[in-house]
Design a protein around this motif. Sequence first.
Motif, short mmCIF file in Angstrom:
data_model
loop_
_atom_site.label_atom_id
_atom_site.label_comp_id
_atom_site.label_asym_id
_atom_site.label_seq_id
_atom_site.Cartn_x
_atom_site.Cartn_y
_atom_site.Cartn_z
N LEU A 24 -3.79 -40.67 -8.65
CA LEU A 24 -4.33 -41.97 -9.05
C LEU A 24 -3.59 -42.51 -10.27
O LEU A 24 -3.19 -43.68 -10.30
N TYR A 25 -3.44 -41.66 -11.28
CA TYR A 25 -2.77 -42.11 -12.51
C TYR A 25 -1.28 -42.38 -12.27
O TYR A 25 -0.65 -43.14 -13.01
N GLY A 26 -0.74 -41.75 -11.22
CA GLY A 26 0.67 -41.98 -10.91
C GLY A 26 0.92 -43.29 -10.20
O GLY A 26 2.07 -43.67 -9.96
N THR A 27 -0.17 -44.02 -9.87
CA THR A 27 0.02 -45.28 -9.15
C THR A 27 -0.73 -46.43 -9.82
O THR A 27 -1.06 -47.43 -9.18
N ALA A 28 -1.02 -46.28 -11.10
CA ALA A 28 -1.73 -47.36 -11.81
C ALA A 28 -1.32 -47.35 -13.26
O ALA A 28 -0.97 -46.30 -13.81
N PHE A 29 -1.38 -48.50 -13.89
CA PHE A 29 -0.99 -48.57 -15.29
C PHE A 29 -2.11 -49.08 -16.19
O PHE A 29 -2.36 -48.56 -17.26
N ARG A 30 -2.81 -50.09 -15.70
CA ARG A 30 -3.86 -50.71 -16.53
C ARG A 30 -5.22 -50.60 -15.88
O ARG A 30 -5.32 -50.31 -14.69
N CYS A 31 -6.25 -50.92 -16.68
CA CYS A 31 -7.63 -51.00 -16.18
C CYS A 31 -7.66 -51.88 -14.94
O CYS A 31 -7.00 -52.93 -14.89
N GLY A 32 -8.43 -51.47 -13.94
CA GLY A 32 -8.46 -52.20 -12.67
C GLY A 32 -9.23 -53.49 -12.71
O GLY A 32 -9.17 -54.29 -11.77
N LYS A 33 -9.99 -53.73 -13.78
CA LYS A 33 -10.75 -54.99 -13.83
C LYS A 33 -9.74 -56.11 -14.12
O LYS A 33 -9.03 -56.06 -15.12
N PRO A 34 -9.69 -57.11 -13.24
CA PRO A 34 -8.57 -58.07 -13.32
C PRO A 34 -8.42 -58.78 -14.66
O PRO A 34 -7.31 -59.07 -15.07
N ASP A 35 -9.51 -59.06 -15.36
CA ASP A 35 -9.34 -59.79 -16.62
C ASP A 35 -9.17 -58.85 -17.82
O ASP A 35 -9.19 -59.28 -18.96
N CYS A 36 -9.00 -57.57 -17.55
CA CYS A 36 -8.84 -56.60 -18.64
C CYS A 36 -7.42 -56.05 -18.56
O CYS A 36 -6.97 -55.62 -17.53
N ARG A 37 -6.71 -56.10 -19.66
CA ARG A 37 -5.31 -55.68 -19.62
C ARG A 37 -5.10 -54.33 -20.31
O ARG A 37 -3.98 -53.97 -20.65
N LEU A 38 -6.15 -53.58 -20.54
CA LEU A 38 -6.00 -52.34 -21.30
C LEU A 38 -5.24 -51.27 -20.51
O LEU A 38 -5.60 -50.97 -19.38
N PRO A 39 -4.22 -50.68 -21.12
CA PRO A 39 -3.55 -49.56 -20.46
C PRO A 39 -4.49 -48.36 -20.35
O PRO A 39 -5.43 -48.22 -21.14
N LEU A 40 -4.23 -47.51 -19.38
CA LEU A 40 -5.13 -46.38 -19.12
C LEU A 40 -5.03 -45.31 -20.20
O LEU A 40 -5.95 -44.52 -20.38
N PHE A 41 -3.92 -45.30 -20.93
CA PHE A 41 -3.79 -44.46 -22.13
C PHE A 41 -3.46 -45.37 -23.31
O PHE A 41 -2.78 -46.38 -23.14
N ARG A 42 -3.93 -44.98 -24.47
CA ARG A 42 -3.59 -45.70 -25.68
C ARG A 42 -2.42 -44.99 -26.36
O ARG A 42 -2.45 -43.77 -26.48
N LEU A 43 -1.41 -45.73 -26.77
CA LEU A 43 -0.25 -45.10 -27.39
C LEU A 43 -0.28 -45.31 -28.88
O LEU A 43 -0.55 -46.42 -29.36
N ASP A 44 -0.02 -44.26 -29.62
CA ASP A 44 0.11 -44.39 -31.07
C ASP A 44 1.56 -44.73 -31.38
O ASP A 44 2.47 -43.96 -31.08
N ASN A 45 1.77 -45.92 -31.95
CA ASN A 45 3.15 -46.39 -32.18
C ASN A 45 3.94 -45.47 -33.09
O ASN A 45 5.15 -45.35 -32.94
N GLU A 46 3.26 -44.84 -34.05
CA GLU A 46 3.99 -44.03 -35.01
C GLU A 46 4.34 -42.65 -34.45
O GLU A 46 5.49 -42.23 -34.50
#
Length: 358
Positions: A24-46
């Motif tokens: 599942l995670y290998g075929t998706a990038f963001r939350c499936g709710k169409p108006d939500c753009r959150l990635p499935l993992f949060r990245l720490d920039n630093e």
Amino acid sequence: MTGGNPNRRPAEHAAPTEATVKQLYGTAFRCGKPDCRLPLFRLDNETGDRTLNSRVAHIHARREGGPRWNPGMSGEANRSGENLLLLCIEHSYEIDENAARFPPEMLREWKGAQLAEHDQIQRSWHLNNEEVAEASALSFDPHQMSIATASATTVVAAARAVGKMVSVGRQRRRLAHQAAQAWQALRLRTNRMMPVFDMNGDRLTVEPSRAETKPYQEALDRALADGQAELESLAVDVVAELHVVSAVDKSLGPWCDWVERQVEELITAAGRWPGRPPTEDDQAWPDAVAELQRASVTLSAAWRGERRGSPPEAAPAVSGPVETDEQRAVREHRELLESAGPWGRVGTVTMTRRCTHA
Ligand SMILES: [Zn+2]
């Protein structure tokens, strides 16, 4: 529910396998709710570290009686990828909390769009074994879920209660607006029906008598008071949820306090009308709505871990002296004179013109 043996244990399908979660995670990038753009993992920039920011949600529940439970579904179909949807944490709870608003057809559509997006952008998450185990535990382990659910459901419930306050408040505001318009219409009618001129032949503004305006004033006051009373009773729910959120997660306390303050502001704004006799509504009410919505959205963001820092400080309480009846009468009289101003100016212009012609 089914009318059968009440002691029968509710049916429950096995949890999805780790291979399915990985796929599942290998075929998706963001939350499936169409108006939500959150990635499935949060990245720490630093540091470049990533934190799980999503859950595996069931389209048809795993447990009998759960959201969108489908009695005819086989265990195999229930735990297959087709019945699973990756959502950000908030939305994974939301679709189960308000199952009726999220029917299976809708969720399948989301899933289709999520897969289509992956085909297009070619971005997804390749999970290591620990991450698969974590995602599975957080999504399917009832104990883990109950801890997470405690804060998730209350944050979602608080946001929903705020939404209800705003929509009820808006309906109530329209009623106050209508009452003000009816009062204004009376004033215009009175002026049309009773033309009064001064010595220069200029038309004067005539105000309806106090006896005539009384029912209109009362209707406006009542509309405002009713709106305020209704919001006060809805605020009880919001505040109760906020207190639970603070109790479950202390770091969210200051954000909850902010929302609570804005709830108070909204109630104050709901009981207020900018002038008497009625003028057009001003910015105070829409401002109070916008600020409450901002506080509520920020609380949700803080809960998702997207928000650091701290909420705005509470403004020092400026509890001005409460207006006495006498002061109010004076103010209303002054407002009445001011509102008559434009009519008076029309007269002056006419007079000037007459002078030039002379
Ligand atoms: Zn989402």
